[in-house]
Design an enzyme around this catalytic site. Sequence first.
Site, mmCIF file in Angstrom:
data_model
loop_
_atom_site.group_PDB
_atom_site.id
_atom_site.type_symbol
_atom_site.label_atom_id
_atom_site.label_comp_id
_atom_site.label_asym_id
_atom_site.label_seq_id
_atom_site.Cartn_x
_atom_site.Cartn_y
_atom_site.Cartn_z
ATOM 1 N N ASP A 144 70.261 -57.810 -9.187
ATOM 2 C CA ASP A 144 70.201 -58.937 -8.467
ATOM 3 C C ASP A 144 71.837 -59.187 -7.533
ATOM 4 O OD1 ASP A 144 68.031 -59.985 -9.513
ATOM 5 O OD2 ASP A 144 69.054 -60.454 -11.492
ATOM 6 N N THR A 218 60.410 -48.938 -5.625
ATOM 7 C CA THR A 218 60.135 -50.128 -6.977
ATOM 8 C C THR A 218 59.553 -51.371 -5.965
ATOM 9 O OG1 THR A 218 62.141 -51.402 -6.269
ATOM 10 C CG2 THR A 218 62.502 -49.373 -7.844
HETATM 11 C C1 SAM Z 1 66.032 -57.850 -8.074
HETATM 12 S S1 SAM Z 1 65.118 -57.393 -9.468
HETATM 13 C C2 SAM Z 1 64.783 -55.718 -9.137
HETATM 14 C C3 SAM Z 1 63.803 -55.048 -10.276
HETATM 15 C C4 SAM Z 1 63.472 -53.785 -10.358
HETATM 16 N N1 SAM Z 1 64.631 -52.822 -10.511
HETATM 17 C C5 SAM Z 1 62.952 -53.451 -8.855
HETATM 18 O O1 SAM Z 1 63.676 -52.690 -7.992
HETATM 19 O O2 SAM Z 1 61.829 -53.841 -8.396
HETATM 20 C C6 SAM Z 1 66.528 -57.260 -10.715
HETATM 21 C C7 SAM Z 1 66.064 -57.429 -12.190
HETATM 22 O O3 SAM Z 1 67.252 -57.202 -13.173
HETATM 23 C C8 SAM Z 1 66.883 -58.088 -13.887
HETATM 24 N N2 SAM Z 1 68.345 -58.111 -14.921
HETATM 25 C C9 SAM Z 1 69.334 -59.002 -14.448
HETATM 26 N N3 SAM Z 1 70.356 -58.750 -15.265
HETATM 27 C C10 SAM Z 1 69.693 -58.115 -16.472
HETATM 28 C C11 SAM Z 1 70.346 -57.809 -17.677
HETATM 29 N N4 SAM Z 1 71.498 -58.130 -17.739
HETATM 30 N N5 SAM Z 1 69.529 -57.153 -18.460
HETATM 31 C C12 SAM Z 1 68.351 -56.762 -18.212
HETATM 32 N N6 SAM Z 1 67.792 -56.988 -17.022
HETATM 33 C C13 SAM Z 1 68.477 -57.927 -16.156
HETATM 34 C C14 SAM Z 1 66.309 -59.489 -13.387
HETATM 35 O O4 SAM Z 1 65.577 -60.157 -14.521
HETATM 36 C C15 SAM Z 1 65.427 -58.773 -12.273
HETATM 37 O O5 SAM Z 1 64.207 -58.532 -12.647
#
Ligand code: SAM
Length: 239
Positions: A144, A218
Amino acid sequence: MTVSERDDGTPWRNFYGRRHGKTLRKGQKELLTTRLAELAPKGVGWEENPDRNPIDLKALFPGAREIWLEIGFGGGEHMLAMAAAHPGIGIIGCEVYINGVAMLLSGIERAGVHNLMIHPGDARELMDVMSGESVTQVFLLYPDPWPKKRHHKRRFVNPENLDQLVRIMAPGAALRIATDIGDYARHVIEALSRDRRFVWLADRPADWRAPWEGWPGTRYEAKAVREGRKGHYLSFRRV
Ligand SMILES: C[S@@+](CC[C@H](N)C(=O)[O-])C[C@H]1O[C@@H](n2cnc3c(N)ncnc32)[C@H](O)[C@@H]1O
């Protein structure tokens, strides 16, 4: 570690992202109760492991040569592709967004892979209970971005998480970070270049402009590309 307490004394950490999306289908709900119970490691949550004793990751993947970790796997497309391409490796992924977890569970059923485990929650919780030097590769793909300056401290790449990564990564382990946000790429390079525990493995721009070999992409990356943004592919090695 930055852990606060609720009024009743139970530990609590700030998390700013989304945990739920659209209503889940019946089949997805079933997978979240049945299959997830088999694939989620025990002893990660505070309630079941209040003393934060290390869990035995190797026991989760009998016969695996190495263990890899993916943080925030989204819909799990990259994890699934890696699991299929590297059957001798055990891969554990974390995701707080429950719809993403459901998506990965459906993908696992379809692909029939057997070398994945899922922590349906905060990666920081899992890292707390991972033993030192237990993983040889970590993926943080399109974390994020938290673009506003006042939100930068929410970014996953921060001093506290870097300390944990250093602890759980074996010497020589790889850390791959992808982002479509130039400012996040700068943030990562600055943080890891001043940290002598990591080496950035780039000699020329082509090394971070082109995706890694065999890169499956992704879901988030596909969206970024549709919207005209490009990925930055940053590779580091734990010294
Ligand atoms: C922008 S999305 C990208 C998802 C995936 N990696 C992709 O490229 O399609 C970031 C993801 O990180 C997850 N996320 C953020 N902080 C996290 C944490 N502390 N532990 C696990 N997941 C987390 C969010 O829920 C979100 O689904």
